[in-house]
Design a protein around this motif. Sequence first.
Motif, PDB file in Angstrom:
ATOM      1  N   ALA A   1      48.065  29.768  38.207  1.00 34.55           N
ATOM      2  CA  ALA A   1      46.807  30.084  38.881  1.00 34.55           C
ATOM      3  C   ALA A   1      47.018  31.125  39.972  1.00 34.55           C
ATOM      4  O   ALA A   1      46.247  32.089  40.097  1.00 34.55           O
ATOM      5  CB  ALA A   1      46.198  28.812  39.467  1.00 34.55           C
ATOM      6  N   ILE A   2      48.083  30.966  40.777  1.00 31.01           N
ATOM      7  CA  ILE A   2      48.372  31.936  41.840  1.00 31.01           C
ATOM      8  C   ILE A   2      48.746  33.294  41.232  1.00 31.01           C
ATOM      9  O   ILE A   2      48.317  34.351  41.723  1.00 31.01           O
ATOM     10  CB  ILE A   2      49.517  31.410  42.736  1.00 31.01           C
ATOM     11  N   GLN A   3      49.528  33.274  40.155  1.00 31.62           N
ATOM     12  CA  GLN A   3      49.905  34.523  39.489  1.00 31.62           C
ATOM     13  C   GLN A   3      48.692  35.250  38.932  1.00 31.62           C
ATOM     14  O   GLN A   3      48.599  36.481  38.992  1.00 31.62           O
ATOM     15  CB  GLN A   3      50.902  34.213  38.362  1.00 31.62           C
ATOM     16  N   THR A   4      47.739  34.480  38.402  1.00 30.53           N
ATOM     17  CA  THR A   4      46.523  35.080  37.849  1.00 30.53           C
ATOM     18  C   THR A   4      45.726  35.791  38.932  1.00 30.53           C
ATOM     19  O   THR A   4      45.248  36.919  38.748  1.00 30.53           O
ATOM     20  CB  THR A   4      45.653  33.995  37.186  1.00 30.53           C
ATOM     21  N   VAL A   5      45.584  35.151  40.079  1.00 27.58           N
ATOM     22  CA  VAL A   5      44.872  35.767  41.196  1.00 27.58           C
ATOM     23  C   VAL A   5      45.627  36.989  41.709  1.00 27.58           C
ATOM     24  O   VAL A   5      45.027  38.019  42.055  1.00 27.58           O
ATOM     25  CB  VAL A   5      44.664  34.741  42.332  1.00 27.58           C
ATOM     26  N   ASN A   6      46.947  36.901  41.743  1.00 25.14           N
ATOM     27  CA  ASN A   6      47.754  38.027  42.200  1.00 25.14           C
ATOM     28  C   ASN A   6      47.517  39.248  41.322  1.00 25.14           C
ATOM     29  O   ASN A   6      47.334  40.373  41.818  1.00 25.14           O
ATOM     30  CB  ASN A   6      49.233  37.630  42.185  1.00 25.14           C
ATOM     31  N   SER A   7      47.500  39.036  40.014  1.00 28.30           N
ATOM     32  CA  SER A   7      47.270  40.145  39.084  1.00 28.30           C
ATOM     33  C   SER A   7      45.871  40.724  39.249  1.00 28.30           C
ATOM     34  O   SER A   7      45.681  41.950  39.214  1.00 28.30           O
ATOM     35  CB  SER A   7      47.463  39.665  37.644  1.00 28.30           C
ATOM     36  N   ALA A   8      44.879  39.845  39.462  1.00 28.12           N
ATOM     37  CA  ALA A   8      43.493  40.301  39.578  1.00 28.12           C
ATOM     38  C   ALA A   8      43.229  41.058  40.868  1.00 28.12           C
ATOM     39  O   ALA A   8      42.283  41.851  40.949  1.00 28.12           O
ATOM     40  CB  ALA A   8      42.558  39.098  39.485  1.00 28.12           C
ATOM     41  N   SER A   9      44.064  40.842  41.878  1.00 30.18           N
ATOM     42  CA  SER A   9      43.805  41.444  43.190  1.00 30.18           C
ATOM     43  C   SER A   9      44.788  42.546  43.558  1.00 30.18           C
ATOM     44  O   SER A   9      44.836  42.975  44.717  1.00 30.18           O
ATOM     45  CB  SER A   9      43.856  40.346  44.258  1.00 30.18           C
TER      46      SER A   9
ATOM     47  N   PHE B   1      34.386  37.799  41.209  1.00 26.11           N
ATOM     48  CA  PHE B   1      34.478  38.311  42.568  1.00 26.11           C
ATOM     49  C   PHE B   1      33.243  39.134  42.909  1.00 26.11           C
ATOM     50  O   PHE B   1      32.966  40.158  42.283  1.00 26.11           O
ATOM     51  CB  PHE B   1      35.742  39.162  42.691  1.00 26.11           C
ATOM     52  N   GLN B   2      32.502  38.686  43.899  1.00 20.25           N
ATOM     53  CA  GLN B   2      31.232  39.329  44.254  1.00 20.25           C
ATOM     54  C   GLN B   2      30.718  38.743  45.561  1.00 20.25           C
ATOM     55  O   GLN B   2      31.321  37.845  46.140  1.00 20.25           O
ATOM     56  CB  GLN B   2      30.194  39.088  43.153  1.00 20.25           C
ATOM     57  N   SER B   3      29.571  39.243  46.016  1.00 19.73           N
ATOM     58  CA  SER B   3      28.927  38.662  47.190  1.00 19.73           C
ATOM     59  C   SER B   3      28.511  37.227  46.877  1.00 19.73           C
ATOM     60  O   SER B   3      28.158  36.909  45.738  1.00 19.73           O
ATOM     61  CB  SER B   3      27.696  39.491  47.579  1.00 19.73           C
ATOM     62  N   TYR B   4      28.558  36.410  47.890  1.00 17.55           N
ATOM     63  CA  TYR B   4      28.233  34.984  47.713  1.00 17.55           C
ATOM     64  C   TYR B   4      26.745  34.786  47.443  1.00 17.55           C
ATOM     65  O   TYR B   4      25.898  35.275  48.187  1.00 17.55           O
ATOM     66  CB  TYR B   4      28.645  34.208  48.964  1.00 17.55           C
ATOM     67  N   LYS B   5      26.464  34.088  46.353  1.00 15.35           N
ATOM     68  CA  LYS B   5      25.088  33.711  46.014  1.00 15.35           C
ATOM     69  C   LYS B   5      25.077  32.201  45.840  1.00 15.35           C
ATOM     70  O   LYS B   5      25.646  31.677  44.884  1.00 15.35           O
ATOM     71  CB  LYS B   5      24.622  34.402  44.733  1.00 15.35           C
ATOM     72  N   GLU B   6      24.447  31.533  46.763  1.00 12.94           N
ATOM     73  CA  GLU B   6      24.564  30.077  46.853  1.00 12.94           C
ATOM     74  C   GLU B   6      24.192  29.356  45.562  1.00 12.94           C
ATOM     75  O   GLU B   6      24.952  28.529  45.062  1.00 12.94           O
ATOM     76  CB  GLU B   6      23.706  29.554  48.003  1.00 12.94           C
ATOM     77  N   LYS B   7      23.028  29.634  45.019  1.00 10.08           N
ATOM     78  CA  LYS B   7      22.566  28.908  43.835  1.00 10.08           C
ATOM     79  C   LYS B   7      23.501  29.121  42.653  1.00 10.08           C
ATOM     80  O   LYS B   7      23.878  28.170  41.957  1.00 10.08           O
ATOM     81  CB  LYS B   7      21.148  29.347  43.478  1.00 10.08           C
ATOM     82  N   GLU B   8      23.890  30.377  42.452  1.00  8.87           N
ATOM     83  CA  GLU B   8      24.777  30.701  41.330  1.00  8.87           C
ATOM     84  C   GLU B   8      26.145  30.056  41.509  1.00  8.87           C
ATOM     85  O   GLU B   8      26.722  29.498  40.575  1.00  8.87           O
ATOM     86  CB  GLU B   8      24.916  32.220  41.224  1.00  8.87           C
TER      87      GLU B   8
ATOM     88  N   PHE C   1      52.804  36.829  45.897  1.00 11.27           N
ATOM     89  CA  PHE C   1      51.436  37.205  46.265  1.00 11.27           C
ATOM     90  C   PHE C   1      51.382  37.824  47.662  1.00 11.27           C
ATOM     91  O   PHE C   1      50.685  38.812  47.901  1.00 11.27           O
ATOM     92  CB  PHE C   1      50.512  35.981  46.201  1.00 11.27           C
ATOM     93  N   ALA C   2      52.120  37.232  48.606  1.00 16.35           N
ATOM     94  CA  ALA C   2      52.037  37.669  50.000  1.00 16.35           C
ATOM     95  C   ALA C   2      53.172  38.612  50.403  1.00 16.35           C
ATOM     96  O   ALA C   2      53.256  39.010  51.572  1.00 16.35           O
ATOM     97  CB  ALA C   2      52.048  36.448  50.915  1.00 16.35           C
ATOM     98  N   GLN C   3      53.986  38.985  49.451  1.00 15.83           N
ATOM     99  CA  GLN C   3      55.186  39.762  49.752  1.00 15.83           C
ATOM    100  C   GLN C   3      54.854  41.093  50.424  1.00 15.83           C
ATOM    101  O   GLN C   3      54.041  41.879  49.924  1.00 15.83           O
ATOM    102  CB  GLN C   3      55.965  40.013  48.446  1.00 15.83           C
ATOM    103  N   ASP C   4      55.469  41.336  51.577  1.00 10.17           N
ATOM    104  CA  ASP C   4      55.339  42.604  52.301  1.00 10.17           C
ATOM    105  C   ASP C   4      53.883  42.942  52.634  1.00 10.17           C
ATOM    106  O   ASP C   4      53.524  44.125  52.716  1.00 10.17           O
ATOM    107  CB  ASP C   4      55.951  43.755  51.479  1.00 10.17           C
ATOM    108  N   ASN C   5      53.051  41.967  52.793  1.00 11.78           N
ATOM    109  CA  ASN C   5      51.636  42.236  53.134  1.00 11.78           C
ATOM    110  C   ASN C   5      51.117  41.104  54.010  1.00 11.78           C
ATOM    111  O   ASN C   5      50.747  40.039  53.517  1.00 11.78           O
ATOM    112  CB  ASN C   5      50.793  42.356  51.861  1.00 11.78           C
ATOM    113  N   GLU C   6      51.065  41.343  55.303  1.00 12.01           N
ATOM    114  CA  GLU C   6      50.653  40.299  56.232  1.00 12.01           C
ATOM    115  C   GLU C   6      49.169  39.969  56.135  1.00 12.01           C
ATOM    116  O   GLU C   6      48.710  38.963  56.670  1.00 12.01           O
ATOM    117  CB  GLU C   6      50.972  40.714  57.664  1.00 12.01           C
ATOM    118  N   ASN C   7      48.399  40.799  55.446  1.00 13.45           N
ATOM    119  CA  ASN C   7      46.966  40.524  55.266  1.00 13.45           C
ATOM    120  C   ASN C   7      46.681  39.614  54.077  1.00 13.45           C
ATOM    121  O   ASN C   7      45.526  39.329  53.776  1.00 13.45           O
ATOM    122  CB  ASN C   7      46.189  41.838  55.089  1.00 13.45           C
ATOM    123  N   ARG C   8      47.725  39.193  53.397  1.00 18.77           N
ATOM    124  CA  ARG C   8      47.552  38.304  52.243  1.00 18.77           C
ATOM    125  C   ARG C   8      48.156  36.937  52.562  1.00 18.77           C
ATOM    126  O   ARG C   8      49.302  36.844  52.997  1.00 18.77           O
ATOM    127  CB  ARG C   8      48.212  38.900  50.998  1.00 18.77           C
TER     128      ARG C   8
END
Length: 469
Positions: free
Chosen positions: A261-269, A235-242, A299-306
């Motif tokens: 995969a969704i659970q992994t992202v949920n934990s990371a965020s 997770f970082q700023s987008y760098k096209e070549k990389e 992942f999206a529970q009680d958070n409309e921004n997710r």
Amino acid sequence: MLRKIIPFALLALLVSGCSENEKAEVTEQLEETVVKEQKGMEKSKEADLSVIDQVVIPTTIEEWKHTEPGLFALDYTLDHETSSWPKDARELSSEEKKQIESVVTATDDTSVMLQALQYYFGSNVYKDLLDKQINYAAVMNEPYLPKPTKEFVAEGNDEKVAPSKAFLLLDASSSMLLSVDGKQKMGIAKIAVKRFAKTLGEDNEVSLYVYGHAGTQEDKDKELSCTQIDEVYPFQSYKEKEFDTTVDAVAAKGWTPLAAAIQTVNSASKDMEGPLTVYIVSDGAETCDGDPIKAAEEFAQDNENRKVNIIGFNVDQKGEDQLKAVAEAGNGEYISANNSEELNNSIAEKWVIPSMTDVVHIKLSGPNGFAVSNAKYSIGQLSLKLNNAVTIESSRFREMIQLLVTEEMITKEQGEELTEMVNQRKDQLLAINKELKTAKDKEVDDEYERIHQNIDAWANEIEKNRAEQ
């Protein structure tokens, strides 16, 4: 000649003991036999020439494309036939000499002789080189131009901007090795994901996770494949070549652990604030016994921004039903893409609005003068090889003509006439090649102009769309 002598010797033997009437009858029968044999020999010669007579001396690009390689030139290499430093033709074999001699002794027509030269010694590289030149298409960097979005995120003072945090999940299960539109699904998905990330822009933070890339689709590898979810672009700023290099390295192999995969992202965020969207590109349903619907809901529970947005790429009905349910549970949207064009067009059109910084970046990312120069250089190299092939072939023909004159198979006058015809043929082919190069160069210029016209029109549409907000 021996065949002509034998019948007459036999005739003398037979008639020596016969009456006058019998002698006349036998003589008449043998003479008819000789005449038939002579006609048969002449017909045989005509049959040989009939094949050569079908040879077309090319005067158009279509005729040139269909020119068959010479029977005795098949062993010439590409380097030999396209070298800038032509080598002398090899020595003719006895069979080759015999074939050429059979033609020039059967006809005085130099047009047929030219056809024979092409039939026996015509270049064997034309078809391949012409095919490459005619079908050459300049590959220029054409940025993806998303249409004005239908979805915006509020962020202070009612300003509408793109989501600032995005997790991209790429399905790398074995089913992505299958083909759509004659191309591998994985290759198409990679292009779409790279374009999508680029459209998000350099001002947004992105992350890329892959799943299904471990092990194989075999049962013995199920546990490994279903438990390994990797963040390949942190997770970082987008760098096209990389980012693009990372995507290119992904290989499709195993099972489909969508829920994990969704659970992994949920934990990371968990500790991240603000708008956060998960974008999933998948071609099928869960195969690792997980519950992706529940994972998306959590992942999206009680958070409309997710949100969990999913694009189903060439998915069967069962898979589509599940993926729709996952997107709904994650407060997101499901988009169906059945082919490469739909996949490339759907993600950004639906989910992203470019910022003005993005617009400027996209305008600058179109093809530049170097792209045009490189494309024309490639065209020029192919054209040069064709020119060399024409020159070498014509030189070979002239050497053959000189051999025929030296060995008195044809007259000097015939040789001069034939040489002039070879030179005219050479000039004709070189002119066709020049026209072809000019046409291909124009295609490059037209493609460059088309891309930039599309970019300008798109930028104007985005600007108009923002003004109306």
